[in-house]
Write a protein that holds these residues in place. Structure first.
Motif, PDB file in Angstrom:
ATOM      1  N   PHE A 104       0.796  -1.175  -0.145  1.00  9.86           N
ATOM      2  CA  PHE A 104       0.210  -0.125  -0.010  1.00  9.86           C
ATOM      3  C   PHE A 104       0.980   1.373   0.031  1.00  9.86           C
ATOM      4  CE2 PHE A 104      -2.458   3.268   2.099  1.00  9.86           C
ATOM      5  CZ  PHE A 104      -3.386   3.553   1.306  1.00  9.86           C
ATOM      6  N   LEU A 105       1.818   1.304   0.794  1.00  5.72           N
ATOM      7  CA  LEU A 105       2.711   2.519   0.879  1.00  5.72           C
ATOM      8  C   LEU A 105       3.902   2.737  -0.020  1.00  5.72           C
ATOM      9  CD1 LEU A 105       3.411   2.257   4.606  1.00  5.72           C
ATOM     10  CD2 LEU A 105       1.661   3.786   3.566  1.00  5.72           C
ATOM     11  N   ARG A 106       4.163   1.546  -1.185  1.00  4.09           N
ATOM     12  CA  ARG A 106       4.824   1.615  -2.183  1.00  4.09           C
ATOM     13  C   ARG A 106       4.568   2.663  -3.217  1.00  4.09           C
ATOM     14  NH1 ARG A 106       4.597  -0.127  -7.101  1.00  4.09           N
ATOM     15  NH2 ARG A 106       2.624  -1.284  -6.581  1.00  4.09           N
ATOM     16  N   GLY A 146       5.041   3.924 -13.321  1.00  4.15           N
ATOM     17  CA  GLY A 146       4.447   3.848 -14.337  1.00  4.15           C
ATOM     18  C   GLY A 146       2.976   4.310 -14.488  1.00  4.15           C
ATOM     19  N   THR A 147       2.683   4.754 -15.576  1.00  4.29           N
ATOM     20  CA  THR A 147       1.327   5.740 -15.854  1.00  4.29           C
ATOM     21  C   THR A 147       0.199   4.723 -15.273  1.00  4.29           C
ATOM     22  OG1 THR A 147       2.425   6.356 -17.991  1.00  4.29           O
ATOM     23  CG2 THR A 147       0.119   6.726 -17.641  1.00  4.29           C
ATOM     24  N   ALA A 148       0.022   3.634 -15.547  1.00  3.34           N
ATOM     25  CA  ALA A 148      -1.069   2.793 -15.143  1.00  3.34           C
ATOM     26  C   ALA A 148      -1.305   2.882 -13.706  1.00  3.34           C
ATOM     27  CB  ALA A 148      -0.962   1.337 -15.387  1.00  3.34           C
ATOM     28  N   GLU A 149      -0.239   2.983 -12.741  1.00  2.00           N
ATOM     29  CA  GLU A 149      -0.037   3.000 -11.405  1.00  2.00           C
ATOM     30  C   GLU A 149      -0.619   4.315 -10.721  1.00  2.00           C
ATOM     31  OE1 GLU A 149       3.070   1.179  -9.199  1.00  2.00           O
ATOM     32  OE2 GLU A 149       2.585  -0.695 -10.289  1.00  2.00           O
ATOM     33  N   TRP A 150      -0.135   5.241 -11.503  1.00  2.00           N
ATOM     34  CA  TRP A 150      -0.571   6.479 -11.274  1.00  2.00           C
ATOM     35  C   TRP A 150      -1.991   6.697 -11.608  1.00  2.00           C
ATOM     36  CZ3 TRP A 150       1.573  10.350  -8.067  1.00  2.00           C
ATOM     37  CH2 TRP A 150       3.196  10.050  -8.142  1.00  2.00           C
ATOM     38  N   LEU A 151      -2.448   6.284 -12.682  1.00  2.00           N
ATOM     39  CA  LEU A 151      -3.978   6.452 -12.936  1.00  2.00           C
ATOM     40  C   LEU A 151      -4.691   5.855 -11.982  1.00  2.00           C
ATOM     41  CD1 LEU A 151      -6.235   7.341 -15.086  1.00  2.00           C
ATOM     42  CD2 LEU A 151      -5.675   5.327 -16.259  1.00  2.00           C
ATOM     43  N   ALA A 152      -4.363   4.815 -11.629  1.00  2.00           N
ATOM     44  CA  ALA A 152      -5.212   4.051 -10.504  1.00  2.00           C
ATOM     45  C   ALA A 152      -5.170   4.667  -9.153  1.00  2.00           C
ATOM     46  CB  ALA A 152      -4.543   2.385 -10.243  1.00  2.00           C
ATOM     47  N   ASP A 153      -4.107   5.361  -8.591  1.00  2.00           N
ATOM     48  CA  ASP A 153      -4.119   6.245  -7.539  1.00  2.00           C
ATOM     49  C   ASP A 153      -5.037   7.257  -7.713  1.00  2.00           C
ATOM     50  OD1 ASP A 153      -2.585   4.510  -6.206  1.00  2.00           O
ATOM     51  OD2 ASP A 153      -0.625   5.559  -6.316  1.00  2.00           O
ATOM     52  N   ALA A 154      -4.829   7.974  -8.844  1.00  2.00           N
ATOM     53  CA  ALA A 154      -5.674   9.104  -9.250  1.00  2.00           C
ATOM     54  C   ALA A 154      -7.376   8.680  -8.905  1.00  2.00           C
ATOM     55  CB  ALA A 154      -5.657   9.681 -10.637  1.00  2.00           C
ATOM     56  N   LEU A 155      -7.637   7.581  -9.683  1.00  2.00           N
ATOM     57  CA  LEU A 155      -8.939   7.171  -9.330  1.00  2.00           C
ATOM     58  C   LEU A 155      -9.309   7.253  -7.865  1.00  2.00           C
ATOM     59  CD1 LEU A 155      -9.295   4.340 -11.983  1.00  2.00           C
ATOM     60  CD2 LEU A 155     -10.441   6.500 -11.969  1.00  2.00           C
ATOM     61  N   ARG A 156      -8.109   6.697  -6.905  1.00  2.00           N
ATOM     62  CA  ARG A 156      -8.681   6.688  -5.697  1.00  2.00           C
ATOM     63  C   ARG A 156      -8.924   8.292  -5.225  1.00  2.00           C
ATOM     64  NH1 ARG A 156      -6.647   1.895  -6.068  1.00  2.00           N
ATOM     65  NH2 ARG A 156      -4.328   2.077  -6.506  1.00  2.00           N
ATOM     66  N   VAL A 157      -8.183   9.118  -5.729  1.00  2.00           N
ATOM     67  CA  VAL A 157      -8.306  10.556  -5.446  1.00  2.00           C
ATOM     68  C   VAL A 157      -9.655  10.920  -5.599  1.00  2.00           C
ATOM     69  CG1 VAL A 157      -7.661  12.911  -5.643  1.00  2.00           C
ATOM     70  CG2 VAL A 157      -6.002  11.062  -5.105  1.00  2.00           C
ATOM     71  N   VAL A 158     -10.271  10.616  -7.096  1.00  2.00           N
ATOM     72  CA  VAL A 158     -11.482  10.869  -7.561  1.00  2.00           C
ATOM     73  C   VAL A 158     -12.557  10.430  -6.596  1.00  2.00           C
ATOM     74  CG1 VAL A 158     -13.135  10.137  -9.406  1.00  2.00           C
ATOM     75  CG2 VAL A 158     -10.811  11.101  -9.747  1.00  2.00           C
ATOM     76  N   GLY A 159     -12.382   9.358  -6.195  1.00  2.00           N
ATOM     77  CA  GLY A 159     -13.377   8.834  -5.124  1.00  2.00           C
ATOM     78  C   GLY A 159     -13.526   9.611  -3.785  1.00  2.00           C
ATOM     79  N   LEU A 173     -11.850   1.173  -3.088  1.00  2.00           N
ATOM     80  CA  LEU A 173     -10.780   1.884  -3.780  1.00  2.00           C
ATOM     81  C   LEU A 173      -9.438   1.640  -3.317  1.00  2.00           C
ATOM     82  CD1 LEU A 173     -12.814   5.253  -4.684  1.00  2.00           C
ATOM     83  CD2 LEU A 173     -12.092   2.926  -6.166  1.00  2.00           C
ATOM     84  N   VAL A 174      -9.115   1.260  -2.001  1.00  2.00           N
ATOM     85  CA  VAL A 174      -7.925   1.179  -1.659  1.00  2.00           C
ATOM     86  C   VAL A 174      -7.584  -0.305  -1.490  1.00  2.00           C
ATOM     87  CG1 VAL A 174      -7.907   3.301  -0.288  1.00  2.00           C
ATOM     88  CG2 VAL A 174      -8.640   1.123   1.060  1.00  2.00           C
ATOM     89  N   LEU A 175      -8.440  -1.293  -1.580  1.00  3.32           N
ATOM     90  CA  LEU A 175      -8.195  -2.571  -1.488  1.00  3.32           C
ATOM     91  C   LEU A 175      -7.008  -2.939  -2.672  1.00  3.32           C
ATOM     92  CD1 LEU A 175      -8.687  -5.255  -0.003  1.00  3.32           C
ATOM     93  CD2 LEU A 175     -10.810  -5.656  -1.596  1.00  3.32           C
ATOM     94  N   PRO A 176      -7.391  -2.673  -4.017  1.00  4.46           N
ATOM     95  CA  PRO A 176      -6.426  -3.175  -4.859  1.00  4.46           C
ATOM     96  C   PRO A 176      -4.826  -2.751  -4.607  1.00  4.46           C
ATOM     97  CG  PRO A 176      -8.231  -2.095  -5.926  1.00  4.46           C
ATOM     98  CD  PRO A 176      -8.292  -1.737  -4.307  1.00  4.46           C
ATOM     99  N   ARG A 177      -4.515  -1.705  -3.877  1.00  7.88           N
ATOM    100  CA  ARG A 177      -3.420  -1.092  -3.449  1.00  7.88           C
ATOM    101  C   ARG A 177      -2.801  -2.006  -2.474  1.00  7.88           C
ATOM    102  NH1 ARG A 177       0.874   1.557  -4.119  1.00  7.88           N
ATOM    103  NH2 ARG A 177       0.997   3.685  -4.478  1.00  7.88           N
ATOM    104  N   PHE A 178      -3.556  -2.500  -1.323  1.00 10.80           N
ATOM    105  CA  PHE A 178      -3.204  -3.354  -0.286  1.00 10.80           C
ATOM    106  C   PHE A 178      -2.817  -4.857  -0.851  1.00 10.80           C
ATOM    107  CE2 PHE A 178      -5.148  -0.337   2.787  1.00 10.80           C
ATOM    108  CZ  PHE A 178      -4.476  -0.299   3.544  1.00 10.80           C
ATOM    109  N   LEU A 179      -3.584  -5.130  -2.080  1.00 12.82           N
ATOM    110  CA  LEU A 179      -3.467  -6.631  -2.376  1.00 12.82           C
ATOM    111  C   LEU A 179      -2.420  -6.602  -3.429  1.00 12.82           C
ATOM    112  CD1 LEU A 179      -7.332  -7.687  -2.700  1.00 12.82           C
ATOM    113  CD2 LEU A 179      -5.526  -8.141  -0.848  1.00 12.82           C
ATOM    114  N   GLY A 180      -2.015  -5.641  -3.960  1.00 12.35           N
ATOM    115  CA  GLY A 180      -1.005  -5.646  -5.041  1.00 12.35           C
ATOM    116  C   GLY A 180      -1.285  -6.201  -6.274  1.00 12.35           C
ATOM    117  N   VAL A 181      -2.413  -5.964  -6.852  1.00  9.34           N
ATOM    118  CA  VAL A 181      -2.846  -6.392  -8.030  1.00  9.34           C
ATOM    119  C   VAL A 181      -2.155  -5.711  -9.192  1.00  9.34           C
ATOM    120  CG1 VAL A 181      -5.107  -7.388  -6.950  1.00  9.34           C
ATOM    121  CG2 VAL A 181      -5.056  -4.936  -8.195  1.00  9.34           C
ATOM    122  N   ARG A 182      -2.232  -6.096 -10.540  1.00  3.08           N
ATOM    123  CA  ARG A 182      -1.609  -5.384 -11.488  1.00  3.08           C
ATOM    124  C   ARG A 182      -2.657  -4.238 -11.849  1.00  3.08           C
ATOM    125  NH1 ARG A 182      -0.476  -9.614 -16.229  1.00  3.08           N
ATOM    126  NH2 ARG A 182       0.933  -7.731 -16.845  1.00  3.08           N
ATOM    127  N   ALA A 183      -1.816  -3.297 -12.251  1.00  2.00           N
ATOM    128  CA  ALA A 183      -2.454  -1.654 -12.461  1.00  2.00           C
ATOM    129  C   ALA A 183      -3.607  -1.856 -13.280  1.00  2.00           C
ATOM    130  CB  ALA A 183      -1.613  -0.928 -13.004  1.00  2.00           C
TER     131      ALA A 183
END
Length: 189
Positions: A5-7, A11-24, A50-60
C-alpha cells in the motif's frame, strides 16, 4: 500488505489507479455538497473498495478496471442512471459484481483463507467456483443493504422482488465470467 500500500506508484497505469482513488475521495465531498448526505454515504462505501487493490498488489490494469467499476456503480446511483437508463442496473450488477468477486477471491488468497494465488496457477475450476460463490454472496448482501436502506432510511431506494432476483442473477453471472477470466489472466504484480 502495508508495504504494498505504501509503495510509490511506478508507471502511468499505477498513477492512473491512484488518481482514481483521489477521484473517489473527492466524489464523496462533491456528492455531499451538491446532492445529499445519502448520496455522500453511497460514495463513502466506495472508499474501502478503492484502496483494497493497493493493499493486495494487483496489476495496475485490474486496479483501474476495479476502481472505475466501483465508481461507476456508485455514481450511477447518485445521478439516478439505474432508474433512467433501461438495462443499466443489470449491466452494472453483472460487471461490477464480476470484478468485485475476483478481487475478493484475490483477497481471500492473500489472507490464506484459500490457497494463496500469488505465483501459482490453481486448477481452473478454483477461481471459477469461488468467484461465482463470492459473487452470489455479494449480490445477496447488496440486496439486503438495499432492503434495509428502503425500510429504515428512505423509500427512494427501489426495492422489488423481480428487480432483486434479476440483480442477483446478473451479479452471479458476472462473477462466473470474472472467474473464467481469472483462469486466463495474471492478476497480481
Amino acid at each position: 500488505m502495508i508495504e504494498r500500500f505504501l509503495r510509490p506508484p511506478s508507471g502511468t497505469a499505477e498513477w492512473l489507479a491512484d488518481a482514481l482513488r483521489v477521484v473517489g475521495l473527492l466524489s464523496l465531498f462533491v456528492a455531499g455538497f451538491v446532492w445529499s448526505p445519502t448520496d455522500a454515504g453511497i460514495l463513502a462505501f466506495t472508499l474501502p473498495a478503492l484502496v483494497l487493490p493497493r493493499f493486495l498488489g494487483v496489476r495496475a490494469g485490474f486496479d483501474i478496471l476495479f476502481s472505475v467499476s466501483v465508481l461507476v456503480a456508485a455514481w450511477s446511483n447518485v445521478i439516478d442512471l439505474y432508474r433512467t437508463v433501461p438495462g443499466w442496473d443489470l449491466l452494472v450488477h453483472f460487471e461490477c459484481t464480476g470484478v468485485l468477486a475476483v478481487m475478493l477471491y484475490v483477497f481471500a488468497g492473500r489472507l490464506r483463507i484459500i490457497p494463496d494465488v500469488v505465483g501459482t496457477r490453481p486448477p481452473a475450476r478454483t477461481p471459477i467456483v469461488l468467484a461465482t460463490i463470492i459473487g452470489l454472496a455479494i449480490s445477496a448482501l447488496w440486496e439486503m443493504v438495499e432492503w434495509a436502506g428502503y425500510t429504515f432510511i428512505t423509500d427512494e431506494i427501489f426495492v422489488e422482488y423481480a428487480d432483486t432476483i434479476g440483480d442477483m442473477a446478473a451479479g452471479g453471472l458476472g462473477a462466473l465470467v470474472g472467474g473464467l477470466i481469472a483462469t486466463r489472466v495474471h492478476l497480481l504484480e
